[in-house]
Every structure is written in C-alpha cells, then in structure tokens.
Write a protein that holds these residues in place. Structure first.
Motif, mmCIF file in Angstrom:
data_model
loop_
_atom_site.group_PDB
_atom_site.id
_atom_site.type_symbol
_atom_site.label_atom_id
_atom_site.label_comp_id
_atom_site.label_asym_id
_atom_site.label_seq_id
_atom_site.Cartn_x
_atom_site.Cartn_y
_atom_site.Cartn_z
ATOM 1 N N LEU A 378 45.454 35.048 46.991
ATOM 2 C CA LEU A 378 45.502 33.622 46.674
ATOM 3 C C LEU A 378 44.091 33.033 46.585
ATOM 4 O O LEU A 378 43.774 32.297 45.655
ATOM 5 C CB LEU A 378 46.323 32.872 47.717
ATOM 6 C CG LEU A 378 46.652 31.413 47.371
ATOM 7 C CD1 LEU A 378 48.042 31.044 47.859
ATOM 8 C CD2 LEU A 378 45.628 30.455 47.964
ATOM 9 N N VAL A 379 43.234 33.375 47.552
ATOM 10 C CA VAL A 379 41.862 32.855 47.545
ATOM 11 C C VAL A 379 41.087 33.412 46.344
ATOM 12 O O VAL A 379 40.361 32.677 45.671
ATOM 13 C CB VAL A 379 41.158 33.196 48.869
ATOM 14 C CG1 VAL A 379 39.672 32.851 48.795
ATOM 15 C CG2 VAL A 379 41.822 32.437 50.023
ATOM 16 N N ALA A 380 41.248 34.714 46.074
ATOM 17 C CA ALA A 380 40.563 35.310 44.922
ATOM 18 C C ALA A 380 41.008 34.638 43.627
ATOM 19 O O ALA A 380 40.205 34.420 42.713
ATOM 20 C CB ALA A 380 40.842 36.811 44.867
ATOM 21 N N GLY A 381 42.277 34.283 43.551
ATOM 22 C CA GLY A 381 42.787 33.579 42.369
ATOM 23 C C GLY A 381 42.165 32.201 42.206
ATOM 24 O O GLY A 381 41.884 31.761 41.087
ATOM 25 N N GLN A 382 41.945 31.511 43.329
ATOM 26 C CA GLN A 382 41.272 30.215 43.265
ATOM 27 C C GLN A 382 39.845 30.347 42.750
ATOM 28 O O GLN A 382 39.387 29.531 41.942
ATOM 29 C CB GLN A 382 41.262 29.552 44.645
ATOM 30 C CG GLN A 382 42.549 28.831 45.016
ATOM 31 C CD GLN A 382 42.378 28.060 46.299
ATOM 32 O OE1 GLN A 382 42.706 28.536 47.373
ATOM 33 N NE2 GLN A 382 41.869 26.844 46.192
ATOM 34 N N VAL A 383 39.135 31.359 43.229
ATOM 35 C CA VAL A 383 37.756 31.584 42.774
ATOM 36 C C VAL A 383 37.745 31.905 41.281
ATOM 37 O O VAL A 383 36.918 31.384 40.522
ATOM 38 C CB VAL A 383 37.095 32.717 43.590
ATOM 39 C CG1 VAL A 383 35.749 33.100 42.976
ATOM 40 C CG2 VAL A 383 36.919 32.292 45.037
ATOM 41 N N ARG A 384 38.655 32.773 40.848
ATOM 42 C CA ARG A 384 38.723 33.141 39.430
ATOM 43 C C ARG A 384 38.982 31.912 38.561
ATOM 44 O O ARG A 384 38.341 31.710 37.521
ATOM 45 C CB ARG A 384 39.819 34.179 39.213
ATOM 46 C CG ARG A 384 39.919 34.658 37.750
ATOM 47 C CD ARG A 384 41.020 35.682 37.554
ATOM 48 N NE ARG A 384 42.328 35.094 37.795
ATOM 49 C CZ ARG A 384 43.118 35.430 38.793
ATOM 50 N NH1 ARG A 384 42.731 36.349 39.674
ATOM 51 N NH2 ARG A 384 44.304 34.871 38.944
ATOM 52 N N ALA A 385 39.928 31.062 38.993
ATOM 53 C CA ALA A 385 40.254 29.866 38.213
ATOM 54 C C ALA A 385 39.067 28.907 38.157
ATOM 55 O O ALA A 385 38.790 28.306 37.107
ATOM 56 C CB ALA A 385 41.473 29.175 38.825
ATOM 57 N N PHE A 386 38.338 28.756 39.269
ATOM 58 C CA PHE A 386 37.193 27.845 39.308
ATOM 59 C C PHE A 386 36.066 28.345 38.413
ATOM 60 O O PHE A 386 35.520 27.598 37.580
ATOM 61 C CB PHE A 386 36.701 27.697 40.751
ATOM 62 C CG PHE A 386 35.438 26.898 40.884
ATOM 63 C CD1 PHE A 386 35.409 25.554 40.534
ATOM 64 C CD2 PHE A 386 34.272 27.487 41.351
ATOM 65 C CE1 PHE A 386 34.244 24.815 40.657
ATOM 66 C CE2 PHE A 386 33.096 26.757 41.474
ATOM 67 C CZ PHE A 386 33.082 25.410 41.119
ATOM 68 N N LEU A 387 35.698 29.622 38.554
ATOM 69 C CA LEU A 387 34.606 30.175 37.756
ATOM 70 C C LEU A 387 34.980 30.285 36.287
ATOM 71 O O LEU A 387 34.101 30.326 35.419
ATOM 72 C CB LEU A 387 34.201 31.542 38.304
ATOM 73 C CG LEU A 387 33.574 31.533 39.708
ATOM 74 C CD1 LEU A 387 33.257 32.956 40.163
ATOM 75 C CD2 LEU A 387 32.319 30.677 39.741
ATOM 76 N N GLY A 388 36.283 30.325 35.995
ATOM 77 C CA GLY A 388 36.731 30.433 34.609
ATOM 78 C C GLY A 388 36.386 29.210 33.776
ATOM 79 O O GLY A 388 36.379 29.278 32.540
ATOM 80 N N GLN A 389 36.105 28.072 34.431
ATOM 81 C CA GLN A 389 35.779 26.865 33.683
ATOM 82 C C GLN A 389 34.274 26.590 33.658
ATOM 83 O O GLN A 389 33.826 25.549 33.189
ATOM 84 C CB GLN A 389 36.496 25.668 34.313
ATOM 85 C CG GLN A 389 36.057 25.368 35.741
ATOM 86 C CD GLN A 389 36.879 24.247 36.363
ATOM 87 O OE1 GLN A 389 37.864 23.807 35.791
ATOM 88 N NE2 GLN A 389 36.455 23.796 37.518
ATOM 89 N N CYS A 390 33.475 27.539 34.200
ATOM 90 C CA CYS A 390 32.026 27.340 34.286
ATOM 91 C C CYS A 390 31.338 27.793 33.001
ATOM 92 O O CYS A 390 31.659 28.854 32.450
ATOM 93 C CB CYS A 390 31.444 28.127 35.461
ATOM 94 S SG CYS A 390 32.144 27.670 37.052
ATOM 95 N N SER A 391 30.396 26.993 32.557
ATOM 96 C CA SER A 391 29.589 27.408 31.417
ATOM 97 C C SER A 391 28.430 28.282 31.905
ATOM 98 O O SER A 391 27.951 28.126 33.024
ATOM 99 C CB SER A 391 29.037 26.173 30.690
ATOM 100 O OG SER A 391 28.253 25.387 31.574
ATOM 101 N N GLY A 392 28.011 29.223 31.076
ATOM 102 C CA GLY A 392 26.863 30.045 31.418
ATOM 103 C C GLY A 392 27.176 31.252 32.266
ATOM 104 O O GLY A 392 26.249 31.942 32.717
ATOM 105 N N ILE A 393 28.433 31.553 32.519
ATOM 106 C CA ILE A 393 28.811 32.746 33.278
ATOM 107 C C ILE A 393 29.564 33.689 32.349
ATOM 108 O O ILE A 393 30.559 33.293 31.718
ATOM 109 C CB ILE A 393 29.693 32.389 34.490
ATOM 110 C CG1 ILE A 393 28.924 31.497 35.462
ATOM 111 C CG2 ILE A 393 30.166 33.649 35.206
ATOM 112 C CD1 ILE A 393 29.720 31.114 36.699
ATOM 113 N N THR A 394 29.120 34.911 32.242
ATOM 114 C CA THR A 394 29.755 35.870 31.347
ATOM 115 C C THR A 394 31.057 36.379 31.953
ATOM 116 O O THR A 394 31.301 36.221 33.154
ATOM 117 C CB THR A 394 28.833 37.070 31.094
ATOM 118 O OG1 THR A 394 28.671 37.798 32.327
ATOM 119 C CG2 THR A 394 27.471 36.620 30.580
ATOM 120 N N VAL A 395 31.880 36.980 31.108
ATOM 121 C CA VAL A 395 33.146 37.551 31.576
ATOM 122 C C VAL A 395 32.881 38.636 32.613
ATOM 123 O O VAL A 395 33.571 38.722 33.638
ATOM 124 C CB VAL A 395 33.943 38.126 30.394
ATOM 125 C CG1 VAL A 395 35.175 38.865 30.901
ATOM 126 C CG2 VAL A 395 34.347 37.018 29.435
#
Length: 425
Positions: A378-395
């Motif tokens: 659950l926590v890892a999913g929250q981090v993934r969702a948050f970073l997924g909307q960040c500009s400047g971070i590659t896949v």
C-alpha cells in the motif's frame, strides 16, 4: 472490503428477505437528491481513491416489521411486540473471498444490540461509528453485504454476550487482521443460523477507476463519500418509489421530496413503508484520526505482549503473535501513509515538505520495524502514484524508487529524498 451489515432481530427460521435496492445521496446536492446507482466516472465527484483514509458508519436504521409474536404477558398487558436487535458488521476489500448466507453472518462483529425494538421504529442510535475504519483504502472493489436477521433466542446470557460483543465491535481494528477472526468466533456463538430468520439480504460492490478509463467503460457504481440508502420492499412485485423520495440531511432519514429541506420534518414527511439502512462513507482526516484509537492499538499490543491475562488464555500463542505483528505493522503503515499525504499536499522544496520527507524515510527504512507485505504494497503504491505525477523523473528512476520503497532497502537514499522533496506536477 465486504462491509457486511446485519440488523439482527429475536423469533423459527423463516426466510423473507424482501426485494432490496439502494440509491446514493451525494453531499452538497440540493434537495436531498437520490442519485442513480450507475454513473459515468466524470459524474463521480466525491470518489475515494487509493491512499485515501476511509471510514464507514451506520447513520440510521428503520425497522418496519419482523415476525416475532407477542408473548402472553405482553398480550395481557396490551403491550406491542418487541424484538432483540443487534447490528453486526464484517468488512472486506478485494482481493478477498466473499461469503454469503450463514458463512457471511458468522464472519462478522457485533456493533449494536437492543432487546427492546418494536415494529415501525428507528433504532436508538445516530451515526454509529466502528463499522469500518478509519483506514487507508487500497483502491480495490469495496464489497458490501447487508442482512437483517431475526434472532430466535433470548435470555440473560444472550443479552450479556450481545452487549459484550457490541462493546468490542465499537473498537476499531484493521480488517483482515487476526483479531477479526477471534471476535467473529464469538459472534458465531451469538448468531444461530439454523434458527434465525433472514429478513433482508443484499450485496453490492463499489469501484474506484482511473479517470482515463471513462471512455472505455460503461456506467457503474463508484466508491464515493456520501450516504447510501438501502431499502427493503416487503412487496416484491412493486418497485421502491425512489422518484418520490429524498434524503433529509438534517435528520439523516428518508422523507418525501416535499420535506427534503425541512430542518425538523413533521411526522407525515417520513417514509415509513419499508425497512431501510443508511450507510455513511466518509474520507477521514487520516487513517488514525484521533488519539483514542492510537491508544487502543498501543494498549492492545501491550496487553498481548504482557505475561498472562485473559486474552492470552483465550487464544493460541500463534494467534497472539500474529495480532502483535499486525498491529505493529499497521502503526508503521499508518504513519508512513500520513507522511506521504502530507508530502503530496505541501509545496515542493518547502521546509514542511523536507521535514515530512525526512520523517518518512527515517521511519520506512528502519530495519528494526516489521511491516507486513500488504502494508508495504500500500505504501509503495502511494509513492508510485505520487512520483508518477512529477516532471523531470524518468520511468526508470520511478521504477527504481518504487522498488526501493517496496523492498525497504535502498542504496540511493539521497536520490529518493531529492525526488520526494523536488517533485512537482
């Protein structure tokens, strides 16, 4: 997450479940409007999504009728029939094995009990908490099963057991954790399915989908914060007159449309033709919103950890260990989710953001703290969702940060910290 509600009433086993359906009342709508069950995602304005803290209460229950007969003493006194009523709840979020019939009843916790409920009565409570949460929602289908059951048992021993179970049921504990099965085993003694009458049974699921799925999917039932009005019709050949009804938010009851805005509706305003249950689903302030619930977990864990005691003598050492592990994991998961929510809602590179990132990383990568796989995901999913909307971070970077959080082990902690601090849409 079935949230299973049982309104339990005291009479031989008769199955008369009626015809049951529900409608939704969205907060903020005018006139207490009852919304359709199935809508497009663009119209689901109050959706609850993964990571949101969710809480479920029973706001109101109206009992139109039940099959108990008057005792000779009540006939002599010219008193109306009364029945034994309990509210019992069980919860489940997918993936989970849904249970029906007697298995569903047994897999439950008792939240409310009264031995003096009469026909045509609203139960003597308002907005009863403890049905479910507050706990972080994982984003899977939220399952709800609703029953009204008439108990064919009475006496002091039953009343004492029901009262004790209701006291336990008011205490929040995480769904699918070992303490659930312990309380359910007590509820099984209380509810005798071979004798009790099933007066209502209804099952439905609520979903949480991504906005991008709108065009590809039909209208469906979404998990939204609001009031769910579940009505049982005795006459199965007739439809429930939804177009004539509204939900009065001032009193938390179903009324005719002309009375929807009344602060104190008069008697003729109320819809009393059928039994119904009002379920309230809300977004909580946090998964552990108040200190009393935090204290409950600490007290329970300390009780389990201590030598001896009534609880230790009733359950196996293996069960005790599982409960302790689950509660410790929940504390870490809840704190981590709270930090991540704060990070999401704070400005990039602000002092507040940097403080929250520090607290999260310090807690999450502390190898001395045990966390269950379900809580890690659950926590890892929250981090993934948050970073997924960040500009400047590659896949590739996003995948690496997700894997580090999921494994709770990282060699590039500074990079993760910078990513969380700098993230902006």
């Amino acid at each position: 997450m079935p949230v299973i509600f049982f309104v339990v009433i005291s009479g031989c086993a008769i199955s008369n479940q009626g015809a049951v359906d529900y409608r939704y009342n969205r907060p903020g709508t005018t006139g207490g409007e009852l919304q359709p069950k199935y809508i497009s995602i663009s119209n689901a304005k109050n959706r609850i999504v993964a990571g949101d803290p969710i809480a479920v209460s029973i706001k109101q229950v109206f009992v139109k009728d039940f099959s108990e007969f008057r005792s000779l003493l009540r006939i002599a006194r010219r008193e109306p029939t009364s029945g034994d009523i309990a509210i019992v709840a069980s919860t489940c979020e997918d993936p989970c094995a849904r249970k029906f019939g007697s298995d569903g009843v047994r897999n439950s916790k008792v939240i409310y009990y009264s031995n003096d409920v009469r026909r045509g009565q609203f139960l003597n409570f308002s907005n009863l908490h403890g049905v479910y949460g507050p706990i972080s929602y994982s984003g899977h289908p939220f399952k709800m099963d609703v029953y009204i059951i008439e108990l064919d048992a009475d006496g002091t021993q039953l009343s004492n057991l029901a009262g004790n179970l209701a006291t336990l049921g008011e205490t929040f504990y995480p769904p699918a954790h070992p303490v659930t099965s312990i309380l359910s085993s007590l509820a099984e003694v209380f509810i005798q399915d071979d004798l009790d009458d099933t007066a209502m049974a209804f099952s439905f699921d609520l979903k949480s989908l991504a906005e991008s799925a709108d065009a590809a999917n039909p209208d469906t039932a979404f998990l939204e914060a609001g009031n769910y009005i579940i009505v049982r019709s005795e006459d199965r050949s007739k439809q429930i007159p939804w177009s004539e009804l509204s939900f009065n938010t001032s009193v938390g009851r179903v009324v005719y449309k002309s009375c929807a805005g009344e602060l104190e509706p008069i008697e003729s305003c109320y819809y009393l033709d059928n039994s119904y249950v009002v379920v309230e689903i809300t977004k909580a302030a946090s998964a552990m919103a108040n200190d009393s619930q935090q204290m409950l977990f600490s007290t329970l864990r300390n009780t389990i950890s201590g030598a001896g005691g009534a609880m230790n003598s009733q359950v196996s050492s293996e069960s005790v260990a599982k409960i302790k592990e689950s509660l410790e994991s929940l504390e870490v998961r809840s704190a981590a989710s709270g930090y991540l929510s704060g990070i999401k809602n704070s400005a990039a590179n602000s002092f507040e953001r940097k403080t929250l990132v520090f607290e999260f990383v310090t807690l999450w990568f502390d190898g001395s703290r045990s966390v269950l796989a379900s809580d890690v995901n659950l926590v890892a999913g929250q981090v993934r969702a948050f970073l997924g909307q960040c500009s400047g971070i590659t896949v590739e970077e996003r995948v690496g940060y997700h894997d580090a959080v999921k494994s709770r082990n990282t060699t590039n902690k500074p990079e993760l910290i910078r990513a969380l601090e700098n993230c902006s849409a």
